[in-house]
Design an enzyme around this catalytic site. Structure first.
Site, PDB file in Angstrom:
ATOM      1  N   GLY A   1      -0.821  97.402  76.052  1.00 62.06           N
ATOM      2  CA  GLY A   1      -2.163  97.154  75.544  1.00 62.06           C
ATOM      3  C   GLY A   1      -2.354  95.684  75.234  1.00 62.06           C
ATOM      4  O   GLY A   1      -1.378  94.960  74.982  1.00 62.06           O
TER       5      GLY A   1
ATOM      6  N   GLN B   1      -6.100  88.232  71.478  1.00 63.76           N
ATOM      7  CA  GLN B   1      -4.731  87.815  71.799  1.00 63.76           C
ATOM      8  C   GLN B   1      -4.688  86.751  72.887  1.00 63.76           C
ATOM      9  O   GLN B   1      -3.679  86.063  73.040  1.00 63.76           O
ATOM     10  CB  GLN B   1      -3.880  89.020  72.235  1.00 63.76           C
ATOM     11  CG  GLN B   1      -3.632  90.014  71.113  1.00 63.76           C
ATOM     12  CD  GLN B   1      -2.761  91.169  71.583  1.00 63.76           C
ATOM     13  OE1 GLN B   1      -3.250  92.115  72.173  1.00 63.76           O
ATOM     14  NE2 GLN B   1      -1.471  91.085  71.330  1.00 63.76           N
TER      15      GLN B   1
ATOM     16  N   CYS C   1       4.331  94.248  69.000  1.00 56.41           N
ATOM     17  CA  CYS C   1       3.083  93.638  69.459  1.00 56.41           C
ATOM     18  C   CYS C   1       3.418  92.371  70.233  1.00 56.41           C
ATOM     19  O   CYS C   1       4.291  91.609  69.825  1.00 56.41           O
ATOM     20  CB  CYS C   1       2.218  93.298  68.243  1.00 56.41           C
ATOM     21  SG  CYS C   1       0.688  92.452  68.660  1.00 56.41           S
ATOM     22  N   LEU C   2       2.716  92.137  71.345  1.00 53.36           N
ATOM     23  CA  LEU C   2       2.963  90.942  72.151  1.00 53.36           C
ATOM     24  C   LEU C   2       2.701  89.664  71.363  1.00 53.36           C
ATOM     25  O   LEU C   2       3.238  88.614  71.694  1.00 53.36           O
ATOM     26  CB  LEU C   2       2.090  90.969  73.418  1.00 53.36           C
ATOM     27  CG  LEU C   2       2.387  92.095  74.417  1.00 53.36           C
ATOM     28  CD1 LEU C   2       1.330  92.116  75.515  1.00 53.36           C
ATOM     29  CD2 LEU C   2       3.786  91.954  75.005  1.00 53.36           C
TER      30      LEU C   2
ATOM     31  N   HIS D   1      -3.934 100.518  67.475  1.00 60.91           N
ATOM     32  CA  HIS D   1      -3.326  99.184  67.453  1.00 60.91           C
ATOM     33  C   HIS D   1      -4.291  98.150  68.050  1.00 60.91           C
ATOM     34  O   HIS D   1      -4.520  97.084  67.471  1.00 60.91           O
ATOM     35  CB  HIS D   1      -2.014  99.225  68.246  1.00 60.91           C
ATOM     36  CG  HIS D   1      -1.277  97.924  68.313  1.00 60.91           C
ATOM     37  ND1 HIS D   1      -0.072  97.716  67.692  1.00 60.91           N
ATOM     38  CD2 HIS D   1      -1.584  96.756  68.946  1.00 60.91           C
ATOM     39  CE1 HIS D   1       0.326  96.462  67.927  1.00 60.91           C
ATOM     40  NE2 HIS D   1      -0.572  95.861  68.694  1.00 60.91           N
ATOM     41  N   GLU D   2      -4.885  98.494  69.207  1.00 64.47           N
ATOM     42  CA  GLU D   2      -5.806  97.547  69.860  1.00 64.47           C
ATOM     43  C   GLU D   2      -7.110  97.404  69.077  1.00 64.47           C
ATOM     44  O   GLU D   2      -7.646  96.305  68.950  1.00 64.47           O
ATOM     45  CB  GLU D   2      -6.084  97.968  71.306  1.00 64.47           C
ATOM     46  CG  GLU D   2      -4.847  98.020  72.211  1.00 64.47           C
ATOM     47  CD  GLU D   2      -3.961  96.790  72.119  1.00 64.47           C
ATOM     48  OE1 GLU D   2      -4.484  95.690  71.913  1.00 64.47           O
ATOM     49  OE2 GLU D   2      -2.732  96.933  72.245  1.00 64.47           O
TER      50      GLU D   2
ATOM     51  N   HIS E   1      -6.682  94.992  66.341  1.00 65.79           N
ATOM     52  CA  HIS E   1      -6.778  93.589  66.781  1.00 65.79           C
ATOM     53  C   HIS E   1      -8.225  93.110  66.732  1.00 65.79           C
ATOM     54  O   HIS E   1      -8.499  91.964  66.382  1.00 65.79           O
ATOM     55  CB  HIS E   1      -6.273  93.438  68.226  1.00 65.79           C
ATOM     56  CG  HIS E   1      -4.795  93.232  68.338  1.00 65.79           C
ATOM     57  ND1 HIS E   1      -4.133  92.167  67.765  1.00 65.79           N
ATOM     58  CD2 HIS E   1      -3.839  93.937  68.978  1.00 65.79           C
ATOM     59  CE1 HIS E   1      -2.839  92.237  68.044  1.00 65.79           C
ATOM     60  NE2 HIS E   1      -2.632  93.316  68.781  1.00 65.79           N
TER      61      HIS E   1
END
Ligand code: ZN
Length: 169
Positions: A45, A50, A92-93, A134-135, A138
């Site tokens: 995701g 991000q 998380c990235l 999670h997304e 963000h």
């Protein structure tokens, strides 16, 4: 085009994103870039903040590019239903190298526009419910570490501050 993924500490990651007014060519390009960046990472995701864009757009692909039908593009998503609870290890990235268990709903229904501008409903449970929330977090300027208990949150913030001081973040 692949874009650099910003890390914890960049203001755009900690600020609520604004709604998308329409699927313009710029938004369409952003979506392509996000899909490419997510698959290359690799990740399941990615949200627009991000890659530095303060817009309510995210992409999810639990198959990481293996099954095209798994790819989801969510524009201006809103939660319409959530229920249950699950506790699972998450990463998380934008917070590389750090994982922690996060409490999330077990099932989630989200309403969002797809990249054609059509309103769609997406239901998910288990990993999909976690990825969706999670997304969506963000887009509200919230990272998974913000959902941890203060003692863990502070420990992670200190670790990142140390890494940043030594130029490794
Ligand atoms: Zn993330």
């Amino acid at each position: 085009m692949r874009r650099p993924i910003l890390r914890y500490g960049e203001p755009v990651l900690h600020t609520p994103a604004g709604p998308v007014a329409g699927i313009t060519p710029e938004v369409d390009q952003l979506i392509d870039d996000m899909i490419e960046t997510m698959h290359a990472a690799p990740g399941i995701g990615l949200a627009a903040p991000q890659v530095g864009e303060p817009l309510r757009v995210c992409v999810i692909d639990l198959s990481v590019g293996k099954r095209p039908s798994d790819l989801l593009v969510l524009v201006n998503p809103v939660v319409v239903e959530l229920e249950g609870m699950q506790l699972y290890e998450e990463g998380c990235l934008s917070v590389p190298g750090i994982e922690a268990s996060v409490v999330r709903p077990a099932r989630l229904v989200v309403e969002a526009m797809d990249r054609e501008g059509q309103l769609r409903r997406v239901a998910g449970e288990g990993l999909m419910a976690r990825a969706l929330q999670h997304e969506l977090d963000h887009l509200d300027g919230r990272l998974f570490v913000d959902r941890l208990r203060p003692v863990y949150r502070k420990a992670i913030a200190h670790r990142i501050a140390r890494l940043r001081r030594s130029g490794r973040w």
